[in-house]
Structures are given as structure tokens and as C-alpha cells.
Design a protein around this motif. Structure first.
Motif, mmCIF file in Angstrom:
data_model
loop_
_atom_site.group_PDB
_atom_site.id
_atom_site.type_symbol
_atom_site.label_atom_id
_atom_site.label_comp_id
_atom_site.label_asym_id
_atom_site.label_seq_id
_atom_site.Cartn_x
_atom_site.Cartn_y
_atom_site.Cartn_z
ATOM 1 N N LEU A 80 49.135 51.958 50.236
ATOM 2 C CA LEU A 80 49.430 51.719 48.820
ATOM 3 C C LEU A 80 49.572 50.227 48.523
ATOM 4 C CD1 LEU A 80 51.935 54.616 48.034
ATOM 5 C CD2 LEU A 80 49.628 54.314 47.100
ATOM 6 N N GLN A 81 50.250 49.490 49.395
ATOM 7 C CA GLN A 81 50.448 48.051 49.182
ATOM 8 C C GLN A 81 49.115 47.311 49.146
ATOM 9 O OE1 GLN A 81 53.509 46.521 48.678
ATOM 10 N NE2 GLN A 81 52.458 44.588 48.305
ATOM 11 N N GLN A 82 48.209 47.612 50.080
ATOM 12 C CA GLN A 82 46.903 46.946 50.092
ATOM 13 C C GLN A 82 46.120 47.246 48.815
ATOM 14 O OE1 GLN A 82 48.107 48.623 52.914
ATOM 15 N NE2 GLN A 82 46.870 48.039 54.686
ATOM 16 N N ARG A 83 46.163 48.502 48.393
ATOM 17 C CA ARG A 83 45.425 48.882 47.188
ATOM 18 C C ARG A 83 46.006 48.196 45.955
ATOM 19 N NH1 ARG A 83 45.402 55.195 47.456
ATOM 20 N NH2 ARG A 83 46.891 54.979 49.158
ATOM 21 N N TYR A 84 47.324 48.138 45.890
ATOM 22 C CA TYR A 84 47.991 47.457 44.772
ATOM 23 C C TYR A 84 47.602 45.978 44.746
ATOM 24 C CZ TYR A 84 51.688 45.213 42.102
ATOM 25 O OH TYR A 84 52.375 44.433 41.206
ATOM 26 N N GLU A 85 47.681 45.315 45.894
ATOM 27 C CA GLU A 85 47.339 43.892 45.965
ATOM 28 C C GLU A 85 45.872 43.647 45.611
ATOM 29 O OE1 GLU A 85 48.636 42.719 49.889
ATOM 30 O OE2 GLU A 85 50.747 42.870 49.310
ATOM 31 N N MET A 86 45.008 44.570 46.017
ATOM 32 C CA MET A 86 43.596 44.441 45.689
ATOM 33 C C MET A 86 43.390 44.483 44.170
ATOM 34 S SD MET A 86 40.426 46.972 46.176
ATOM 35 C CE MET A 86 40.982 47.671 44.631
ATOM 36 N N PHE A 87 44.091 45.401 43.499
ATOM 37 C CA PHE A 87 43.941 45.500 42.054
ATOM 38 C C PHE A 87 44.573 44.308 41.341
ATOM 39 C CE2 PHE A 87 42.345 49.782 42.571
ATOM 40 C CZ PHE A 87 41.421 49.847 41.546
ATOM 41 N N ILE A 88 45.649 43.759 41.878
ATOM 42 C CA ILE A 88 46.242 42.548 41.301
ATOM 43 C C ILE A 88 45.227 41.395 41.395
ATOM 44 C CG2 ILE A 88 48.011 40.761 41.667
ATOM 45 C CD1 ILE A 88 49.073 43.267 40.248
ATOM 46 N N GLU A 89 44.548 41.295 42.536
ATOM 47 C CA GLU A 89 43.533 40.252 42.727
ATOM 48 C C GLU A 89 42.354 40.481 41.777
ATOM 49 O OE1 GLU A 89 39.896 38.566 43.771
ATOM 50 O OE2 GLU A 89 40.238 40.628 44.408
ATOM 51 N N ARG A 90 41.928 41.724 41.620
ATOM 52 C CA ARG A 90 40.827 42.042 40.698
ATOM 53 C C ARG A 90 41.216 41.677 39.273
ATOM 54 N NH1 ARG A 90 36.182 41.483 42.018
ATOM 55 N NH2 ARG A 90 37.248 40.256 43.513
ATOM 56 N N LYS A 91 42.464 41.976 38.912
ATOM 57 C CA LYS A 91 42.961 41.669 37.568
ATOM 58 C C LYS A 91 42.868 40.171 37.312
ATOM 59 C CE LYS A 91 47.177 42.224 34.820
ATOM 60 N NZ LYS A 91 47.921 40.978 34.869
ATOM 61 N N ALA A 92 43.311 39.374 38.272
ATOM 62 C CA ALA A 92 43.248 37.917 38.126
ATOM 63 C C ALA A 92 41.796 37.447 38.007
ATOM 64 C CB ALA A 92 43.948 37.242 39.311
ATOM 65 N N SER A 93 40.923 38.031 38.794
ATOM 66 C CA SER A 93 39.503 37.669 38.759
ATOM 67 C C SER A 93 38.901 37.983 37.392
ATOM 68 C CB SER A 93 38.757 38.429 39.862
ATOM 69 O OG SER A 93 37.378 38.210 39.765
ATOM 70 N N VAL A 94 39.200 39.148 36.854
ATOM 71 C CA VAL A 94 38.662 39.534 35.548
ATOM 72 C C VAL A 94 39.248 38.648 34.445
ATOM 73 C CG1 VAL A 94 38.600 41.400 33.823
ATOM 74 C CG2 VAL A 94 38.092 41.890 36.225
ATOM 75 N N GLU A 95 40.533 38.325 34.550
ATOM 76 C CA GLU A 95 41.145 37.434 33.554
ATOM 77 C C GLU A 95 40.452 36.068 33.562
ATOM 78 O OE1 GLU A 95 45.245 37.756 34.769
ATOM 79 O OE2 GLU A 95 45.627 39.393 33.359
ATOM 80 N N ALA A 96 40.107 35.565 34.746
ATOM 81 C CA ALA A 96 39.390 34.285 34.847
ATOM 82 C C ALA A 96 37.998 34.409 34.229
ATOM 83 C CB ALA A 96 39.305 33.848 36.313
ATOM 84 N N GLN A 97 37.326 35.539 34.472
ATOM 85 C CA GLN A 97 36.006 35.770 33.882
ATOM 86 C C GLN A 97 36.099 35.801 32.359
ATOM 87 O OE1 GLN A 97 34.317 39.375 35.524
ATOM 88 N NE2 GLN A 97 34.610 38.675 37.621
ATOM 89 N N ILE A 98 37.143 36.433 31.842
ATOM 90 C CA ILE A 98 37.343 36.516 30.391
ATOM 91 C C ILE A 98 37.517 35.122 29.811
ATOM 92 C CG2 ILE A 98 38.972 37.252 28.584
ATOM 93 C CD1 ILE A 98 39.339 39.867 30.270
ATOM 94 N N GLU A 99 38.296 34.269 30.466
ATOM 95 C CA GLU A 99 38.503 32.902 29.991
ATOM 96 C C GLU A 99 37.182 32.131 29.962
ATOM 97 O OE1 GLU A 99 41.185 31.601 28.441
ATOM 98 O OE2 GLU A 99 41.846 33.682 28.617
ATOM 99 N N GLU A 100 36.373 32.290 30.999
ATOM 100 C CA GLU A 100 35.064 31.640 31.032
ATOM 101 C C GLU A 100 34.181 32.153 29.902
ATOM 102 O OE1 GLU A 100 33.703 29.029 32.790
ATOM 103 O OE2 GLU A 100 35.813 28.783 33.328
ATOM 104 N N LEU A 101 34.215 33.451 29.668
ATOM 105 C CA LEU A 101 33.416 34.027 28.586
ATOM 106 C C LEU A 101 33.886 33.547 27.217
ATOM 107 C CD1 LEU A 101 32.844 37.659 29.885
ATOM 108 C CD2 LEU A 101 31.112 35.896 29.552
#
Length: 131
Positions: A80-101
Motif C-alpha cells: 500500500l505504501q509503495q502504491r500511495y507514493e507512486m500516485f503522489i509522484e504521478r500527481k506531482a508529475s501531472v501538476e507540472a505538466q499542467i503548469e507547462e500547458l
């Protein structure tokens, strides 16, 4: 219980049959059951799992990392911890993509205004005169 053939699942997910076969070959669908003749049978829960795979793929996550996520899901609560951390990282990545867009959209808005005003004036010189 509703089940889907590979063609029906592909249509439901707006994917190709080839893509689903590729995902299976890459180990992203260990949960898919098969008939005695080897035909894949998709359940509603499989469709939902594939929606998550597509979500992760749309964030730019490599197939290899999606496979690790699928493996963690198969392992259960200990991951569960690995999956949670993976989604937190994905969230940050998507937020960065949104800022670039957003920055890209600002440039596009400016260029739309630029060309619209130039067309209305009949020349681009209108922008040169104001410099």
C-alpha cells in the motif's frame, strides 16, 4: 455478471484489440481469465483496472513502471505504501505538466489575439507600429 470479449473490452476502453494483447504480453493483465480455449474474458473489475492502466499511461508513466504497480496490486496490502507514493509522484508529475500547458496556452492566446487583430487591420504592421 457482465463479461466482455477482447473486442468489446477494447471498444469500452476506446483502445485497439492489439493494445490489449500488447498489455497482456507485457504482463499488465495478470487478472484476466481465459476460457478453456484460451479466449480472454474481461469482467467489469478488469475494465476498471485497465482504466487505471490507461490513466497511468496518460501521465507518461513507462510500461515497466505500470507493470511494477500491477505487481504491487497482486501482492496486496504489504505494498500500500509503495502504491500511495507512486500516485503522489504521478500527481506531482501531472501538476507540472499542467503548469507547462498553462504557459503554452498563454502563448497560444497571445498569438490568436495577434493574428486576429492583424487580420482585422488587414496587416501585421499594426503590431510593428506599436513596438
Amino acid at each position: 455478471m457482465t463479461t466482455y470479449s477482447i473486442g468489446e473490452a477494447a471498444k469500452e476502453l476506446n483502445l485497439t484489440v492489439y493494445t490489449l494483447r500488447y498489455y497482456d504480453k507485457e504482463g499488465l493483465m495478470p487478472f484476466i481469465e481465459r476460457t478453456s480455449t484460451g479466449t480472454r474474458v474481461f469482467k467489469e473489475s478488469d475494465i476498471e483496472a485497465l482504466r487505471i492502466i490507461e490513466c497511468l499511461k496518460s501521465t507518461g508513466m513507462p510500461i515497466k513502471e505500470i507493470k511494477a504497480f500491477i505487481d504491487w496490486c497482486s501482492e496486496g496490502d504489504s505494498t500500500l505504501q509503495q502504491r500511495y507514493e507512486m500516485f503522489i509522484e504521478r500527481k506531482a508529475s501531472v501538476e507540472a505538466q499542467i503548469e507547462e500547458l498553462k504557459k503554452t496556452m498563454e502563448i497560444i492566446h497571445h498569438k490568436c489575439w495577434y493574428y486576429k487583430t492583424a487580420m482585422d487591420a488587414g496587416t501585421e504592421k499594426i503590431h510593428k507600429e506599436n513596438d
